[in-house]
Scaffold this motif. Structure first.
Motif, PDB file in Angstrom:
ATOM      1  N   LYS A   1      48.256  46.008  43.468  1.00 35.64           N
ATOM      2  CA  LYS A   1      48.932  47.290  43.714  1.00 35.64           C
ATOM      3  C   LYS A   1      48.498  47.927  45.036  1.00 35.64           C
ATOM      4  N   GLY A   2      47.567  47.281  45.723  1.00 35.03           N
ATOM      5  CA  GLY A   2      47.117  47.787  47.011  1.00 35.03           C
ATOM      6  C   GLY A   2      46.173  48.974  46.904  1.00 35.03           C
ATOM      7  N   LEU A   3      45.563  49.159  45.738  1.00 36.74           N
ATOM      8  CA  LEU A   3      44.667  50.291  45.539  1.00 36.74           C
ATOM      9  C   LEU A   3      43.243  50.003  45.994  1.00 36.74           C
ATOM     10  N   ILE A   4      42.915  48.715  46.152  1.00 40.02           N
ATOM     11  CA  ILE A   4      41.624  48.310  46.695  1.00 40.02           C
ATOM     12  C   ILE A   4      41.870  47.222  47.739  1.00 40.02           C
ATOM     13  N   THR A   5      40.906  47.048  48.629  1.00 41.46           N
ATOM     14  CA  THR A   5      41.027  46.034  49.670  1.00 41.46           C
ATOM     15  C   THR A   5      40.542  44.684  49.142  1.00 41.46           C
ATOM     16  N   GLU A   6      40.814  43.635  49.901  1.00 42.72           N
ATOM     17  CA  GLU A   6      40.352  42.291  49.537  1.00 42.72           C
ATOM     18  C   GLU A   6      38.823  42.262  49.476  1.00 42.72           C
ATOM     19  N   THR A   7      38.178  42.953  50.397  1.00 44.95           N
ATOM     20  CA  THR A   7      36.707  43.006  50.408  1.00 44.95           C
ATOM     21  C   THR A   7      36.189  43.692  49.153  1.00 44.95           C
ATOM     22  N   GLN A   8      36.798  44.805  48.769  1.00 45.29           N
ATOM     23  CA  GLN A   8      36.391  45.497  47.549  1.00 45.29           C
ATOM     24  C   GLN A   8      36.619  44.613  46.321  1.00 45.29           C
ATOM     25  N   HIS A   9      37.728  43.906  46.334  1.00 43.72           N
ATOM     26  CA  HIS A   9      38.054  43.011  45.224  1.00 43.72           C
ATOM     27  C   HIS A   9      36.999  41.918  45.096  1.00 43.72           C
ATOM     28  N   GLN A  10      36.617  41.318  46.210  1.00 40.45           N
ATOM     29  CA  GLN A  10      35.614  40.261  46.189  1.00 40.45           C
ATOM     30  C   GLN A  10      34.259  40.779  45.706  1.00 40.45           C
ATOM     31  N   LYS A  11      33.873  41.974  46.163  1.00 37.98           N
ATOM     32  CA  LYS A  11      32.601  42.563  45.727  1.00 37.98           C
ATOM     33  C   LYS A  11      32.614  42.822  44.224  1.00 37.98           C
TER      34      LYS A  11
END
Length: 52
Positions: free
Chosen positions: A27-37
């Motif tokens: 949904k674009g609410l978090i970035t790829e970096t945040q998702h990976q963390k």
């Protein structure tokens, strides 16, 4: 028997956490970096029920 139930619940808990993390990314609410963390945090966390 109780240990198996705790393991099953921990697996289901992780499954839901990964699902919501993926939804937030899609949904674009978090970035790829945040998702990976968050993926790393979910994978490394221990269920409170298993720590006893």
């Amino acid at each position: 028997m109780e240990a198996n139930e705790a393991k099953r619940r921990a697996a289901v808990e992780k499954m839901w956490l990964h699902y919501y993390n993926n939804v937030l990314l899609q949904k674009g609410l978090i970035t790829e970096t945040q998702h990976q963390k968050m993926q790393l945090q979910i994978n490394s966390r221990k269920s409170a029920r298993l720590e006893r």
